[in-house]
Write a protein that holds these residues in place. Structure first.
Motif, mmCIF file in Angstrom:
data_model
loop_
_atom_site.group_PDB
_atom_site.id
_atom_site.type_symbol
_atom_site.label_atom_id
_atom_site.label_comp_id
_atom_site.label_asym_id
_atom_site.label_seq_id
_atom_site.Cartn_x
_atom_site.Cartn_y
_atom_site.Cartn_z
ATOM 1 N N LEU A 106 159.666 47.050 12.184
ATOM 2 C CA LEU A 106 158.455 47.421 12.713
ATOM 3 C C LEU A 106 157.938 46.499 13.843
ATOM 4 C CD1 LEU A 106 156.390 48.095 9.429
ATOM 5 C CD2 LEU A 106 157.173 49.838 11.398
ATOM 6 N N GLN A 107 158.425 45.061 13.721
ATOM 7 C CA GLN A 107 157.945 44.156 14.815
ATOM 8 C C GLN A 107 158.931 44.478 15.937
ATOM 9 O OE1 GLN A 107 158.335 40.404 12.080
ATOM 10 N NE2 GLN A 107 156.703 39.965 13.593
ATOM 11 N N GLU A 108 160.045 45.103 15.876
ATOM 12 C CA GLU A 108 160.795 45.386 17.073
ATOM 13 C C GLU A 108 160.011 46.737 17.947
ATOM 14 O OE1 GLU A 108 164.666 46.791 15.982
ATOM 15 O OE2 GLU A 108 165.219 44.739 15.109
ATOM 16 N N PHE A 109 159.376 47.290 17.028
ATOM 17 C CA PHE A 109 158.578 48.547 17.789
ATOM 18 C C PHE A 109 157.139 48.395 18.072
ATOM 19 C CE2 PHE A 109 161.270 50.978 14.386
ATOM 20 C CZ PHE A 109 162.442 51.166 15.291
ATOM 21 N N TYR A 110 156.463 47.298 17.404
ATOM 22 C CA TYR A 110 155.086 47.099 17.783
ATOM 23 C C TYR A 110 155.017 45.772 18.254
ATOM 24 C CZ TYR A 110 154.552 51.543 15.220
ATOM 25 O OH TYR A 110 154.608 52.760 14.486
ATOM 26 N N ASP A 111 153.767 45.717 19.159
ATOM 27 C CA ASP A 111 153.580 44.541 19.516
ATOM 28 C C ASP A 111 153.045 43.510 18.505
ATOM 29 O OD1 ASP A 111 153.830 44.912 22.476
ATOM 30 O OD2 ASP A 111 152.382 46.360 22.062
ATOM 31 N N ALA A 112 152.035 44.118 17.336
ATOM 32 C CA ALA A 112 151.594 43.546 16.275
ATOM 33 C C ALA A 112 151.654 44.318 15.159
ATOM 34 C CB ALA A 112 149.902 43.342 16.529
ATOM 35 N N VAL A 113 152.066 43.614 13.998
ATOM 36 C CA VAL A 113 152.258 44.263 12.690
ATOM 37 C C VAL A 113 151.217 43.811 11.769
ATOM 38 C CG1 VAL A 113 153.656 44.719 10.699
ATOM 39 C CG2 VAL A 113 154.498 44.924 12.972
ATOM 40 N N VAL A 114 150.309 44.313 11.195
ATOM 41 C CA VAL A 114 149.164 43.925 10.371
ATOM 42 C C VAL A 114 149.310 44.413 9.070
ATOM 43 C CG1 VAL A 114 146.562 43.803 9.834
ATOM 44 C CG2 VAL A 114 147.583 43.998 12.276
ATOM 45 N N LEU A 115 149.676 43.425 8.043
ATOM 46 C CA LEU A 115 149.715 43.578 6.461
ATOM 47 C C LEU A 115 148.269 43.727 5.923
ATOM 48 C CD1 LEU A 115 152.698 41.402 5.769
ATOM 49 C CD2 LEU A 115 152.726 43.805 6.262
ATOM 50 N N ALA A 116 148.051 45.120 5.679
ATOM 51 C CA ALA A 116 146.729 45.495 4.761
ATOM 52 C C ALA A 116 147.028 45.944 3.512
ATOM 53 C CB ALA A 116 145.850 46.149 5.628
ATOM 54 N N THR A 117 148.171 45.382 2.702
ATOM 55 C CA THR A 117 148.735 45.998 1.466
ATOM 56 C C THR A 117 147.496 45.958 0.468
ATOM 57 O OG1 THR A 117 149.849 44.043 1.444
ATOM 58 C CG2 THR A 117 150.895 46.070 2.353
ATOM 59 N N ARG B 19 146.973 34.765 10.545
ATOM 60 C CA ARG B 19 148.233 34.825 11.189
ATOM 61 C C ARG B 19 149.465 34.299 10.055
ATOM 62 N NH1 ARG B 19 144.985 32.491 15.235
ATOM 63 N NH2 ARG B 19 145.248 33.525 17.434
ATOM 64 N N ILE B 20 150.510 35.082 10.178
ATOM 65 C CA ILE B 20 151.484 34.629 9.365
ATOM 66 C C ILE B 20 152.702 34.247 10.239
ATOM 67 C CG2 ILE B 20 153.325 35.553 7.818
ATOM 68 C CD1 ILE B 20 151.398 37.825 7.097
ATOM 69 N N LEU B 21 153.170 34.894 11.277
ATOM 70 C CA LEU B 21 154.078 34.569 12.308
ATOM 71 C C LEU B 21 153.781 35.347 13.662
ATOM 72 C CD1 LEU B 21 157.398 35.357 9.785
ATOM 73 C CD2 LEU B 21 156.472 32.785 10.624
ATOM 74 N N PRO B 22 154.446 34.880 14.651
ATOM 75 C CA PRO B 22 154.050 35.498 15.905
ATOM 76 C C PRO B 22 154.322 37.059 15.753
ATOM 77 C CG PRO B 22 155.542 33.428 16.257
ATOM 78 C CD PRO B 22 155.360 33.610 14.705
ATOM 79 N N GLY B 23 152.957 37.644 16.133
ATOM 80 C CA GLY B 23 153.053 39.164 15.782
ATOM 81 C C GLY B 23 152.859 39.597 14.753
ATOM 82 N N LEU B 24 152.790 38.946 13.574
ATOM 83 C CA LEU B 24 152.462 39.509 12.104
ATOM 84 C C LEU B 24 151.392 38.765 11.699
ATOM 85 C CD1 LEU B 24 153.785 41.068 10.017
ATOM 86 C CD2 LEU B 24 155.167 38.812 9.174
ATOM 87 N N TYR B 25 150.774 39.569 10.956
ATOM 88 C CA TYR B 25 149.175 39.120 10.634
ATOM 89 C C TYR B 25 148.717 39.696 9.372
ATOM 90 C CZ TYR B 25 148.757 38.586 15.583
ATOM 91 O OH TYR B 25 148.926 38.120 17.107
ATOM 92 N N GLY C 126 142.217 41.481 4.698
ATOM 93 C CA GLY C 126 141.869 41.873 3.311
ATOM 94 C C GLY C 126 142.256 40.812 2.055
ATOM 95 N N TRP C 127 142.674 41.567 0.847
ATOM 96 C CA TRP C 127 143.192 40.825 0.035
ATOM 97 C C TRP C 127 144.466 40.061 0.232
ATOM 98 C CZ3 TRP C 127 141.633 43.989 -5.177
ATOM 99 C CH2 TRP C 127 140.162 43.780 -5.182
ATOM 100 N N ALA C 128 145.302 40.925 1.013
ATOM 101 C CA ALA C 128 146.507 40.304 1.501
ATOM 102 C C ALA C 128 146.375 39.031 1.840
ATOM 103 C CB ALA C 128 147.267 41.226 2.232
ATOM 104 N N ARG C 129 145.277 38.887 2.690
ATOM 105 C CA ARG C 129 145.225 37.454 3.436
ATOM 106 C C ARG C 129 144.461 36.531 2.491
ATOM 107 N NH1 ARG C 129 141.220 34.549 5.962
ATOM 108 N NH2 ARG C 129 139.496 36.167 5.718
ATOM 109 N N ARG C 130 143.229 36.963 1.864
ATOM 110 C CA ARG C 130 142.408 35.962 1.178
ATOM 111 C C ARG C 130 142.640 35.664 -0.271
ATOM 112 N NH1 ARG C 130 138.796 39.949 2.893
ATOM 113 N NH2 ARG C 130 138.327 40.561 0.973
ATOM 114 N N GLY C 131 143.538 36.749 -0.924
ATOM 115 C CA GLY C 131 143.514 36.979 -2.443
ATOM 116 C C GLY C 131 142.344 38.003 -2.857
ATOM 117 N N PRO C 132 142.438 38.490 -3.910
ATOM 118 C CA PRO C 132 141.416 39.462 -4.426
ATOM 119 C C PRO C 132 140.338 38.954 -4.707
ATOM 120 C CG PRO C 132 142.830 38.611 -6.420
ATOM 121 C CD PRO C 132 143.650 37.959 -5.089
#
Length: 434
Positions: A87-98, A337-343, A346-352
């Motif tokens: 996905l990082q090859e296809f998109y400028d930014a990948v956001v994890l909102a899992t 921010r996780i890695l360059p282009g990867l963010y 929500g709960w995936a960032r903060r915890g529940p």
């Protein structure tokens, strides 16, 4: 043009897409990718089915999908059908909102016995999540122990205690309603390690317990601190404690109600016992130290029960190649921010933690980061690259237009008074779009 992929179609994902639309206008293309063929995440499968006013927020998310620059891509599992690295090859930014769809582990002896269920599974069962449609919880249990003192614990107890008539207007799935109609539950016990002043139950949800047709909440007077201490609480918490105090007064007036919902404070389960199935909990009495942390006193007692539902929190599942904080059950990140282009959001960032609305500023913040980090002049293929890869792998995607057909079919098959009867099988969902 910026190309953004958002993994997860719950509130955090849609608020992020909405923020991208507002920030970049027509100069952005957003793909919201979800492993299920249906969108909206916990709005569909986490919010209690009798809280339809909360579920109505999905109408806002539908508006986000109305333009051409935001697209829903359902039935695609990241980590199986496509990797984050791809996905990082296809998109400028990948956001994890899992989100955080997995239960925190109940780490006590006996937690693997039949009749011990996590809240993610139980909530998923009555909400029609495909992963839990076959859960078949043992509702022949007379006594149920709910471990936890938060709103999810309240939802679970309320669903167990309601009559069939009280589900009018809800979208509880048919298999759950049929199971609950045969329930033998007579007593539900909340177990919390701390006291009434430390609950995580909000007033609206707590107040609902006092209006159930066949269930009465019960609180022991000796569990409360001096009533004068209530003045030190913030207003919302004070209101919740007022409800708890009112329950101890009202309990005697509701003795005709056959189901008892008991609050057992200062109680820490330390072991689950039974021969092949839950029969009882061993509980240690606790007290609070000067920092209001619960500590064991060494005093033990037993609670007979045939069903234990653990409502002790959730965790985000790891994804291969993404840094992860195992102790916190979330992706390792610095303010999103996780890695360059990867963010992450929500709960995936903060915890529940936080409410549905808490995800809105999260979405706005991550879009500001993308604006700072990513040039407007993208050279990546975006959705064209994803479509080509998925087609080569034989992945059958589901669009938002497909979802609307699925929704129409769910509305058409609803029982009288219900807004919908959800499909609980992925194959049935996909078939309904044709």
């Amino acid at each position: 043009m910026r190309h953004i992929a958002i993994i997860g179609s719950g509130p955090a994902g849609y608020y992020s897409a909405e923020a991208a639309q507002k920030k970049f206008g027509e100069n952005v293309a957003v793909d919201i990718i979800d492993r299920l063929p249906v969108p909206f995440g916990l709005i569909r499968t986490g919010v209690a089915p009798d809280h339809q006013s909360i579920k109505a927020v999905s109408r806002r998310y539908e508006k986000t999908n109305s333009g051409d620059n935001v697209r829903f891509v359902g039935n695609v599992t990241v980590g199986v059908d496509v990797s984050v690295a791809e996905l990082q090859e296809f998109y400028d930014a990948v956001v994890l909102a899992t989100g955080a769809p997995e239960d925190r582990v109940l780490d006590i002896p006996g937690s693997d016995l039949a009749g011990v269920i996590g809240s993610a599974a139980f909530v998923g069962w009555y909400n029609g999540h495909p992963d839990f449609r076959d859960l078949d919880p043992p509702l022949d249990a007379r006594s149920v122990a709910i471990i936890g003192n938060g709103n999810v614990a309240l939802d679970v107890a309320r669903i167990l205690a309601k009559t069939e008539g009280e589900f009018a207007g809800s979208d509880i799935v048919g298999h759950a309603l049929d199971g609950l109609k045969q329930s033998a539950v007579e007593r539900i016990t909340f177990l919390g390690r701390r006291g009434p002043h430390q609950i995580a139950m909000t007033p609206k949800e707590l107040g609902e317990l006092g209006h159930l047709e066949r269930a009465r909440p019960v609180v022991e007077a000796e569990d409360f601190p001096d009533i004068g201490d209530d003045a030190m609480l913030e207003p919302g918490m004070r209101k919740s404690v007022n409800y708890l105090r009112s329950f101890q007064i009202a309990a005697a007036d509701a003795e005709h109600k056959p189901i008892e919902i008991a609050f057992d404070f200062f109680a820490m389960p330390i072991e689950i016992q039974g021969e092949g199935r839950v029969e009882k909990l061993i509980i240690e009495r606790t007290e609070l130290d000067k920092d209001l942390r619960s500590i064991g006193t060494g005093e033990l007692y037993e609670l007979e029960c045939q069903l234990v539902i653990s409502c002790i929190g959730y965790r985000t599942p790891p994804i291969e190649g993404v840094p992860y904080e195992h102790g916190r059950g979330r992706f390792a990140n610095s303010d999103g921010r996780i890695l360059p282009g990867l963010y992450c959001v929500g709960w995936a960032r903060r915890g529940p933690s936080g409410t549905i609305g808490t995800n809105k500023p999260d979405g706005a913040a991550v879009v500001e980061m993308i604006n700072e980090d990513i040039s407007e002049n993208s050279r990546k293929p975006g959705r064209a690259g994803l479509d080509s890869l998925l087609a080569s792998r034989g992945v059958e995607t589901v669009t938002f237009r497909d979802w609307k057909k699925i929704e129409e079919a769910e509305v058409a098959r609803a029982r009288e008074g219900s807004p919908r009867e959800k499909f609980t099988d992925i194959a049935d969902m996909i078939a309904a779009r044709d």
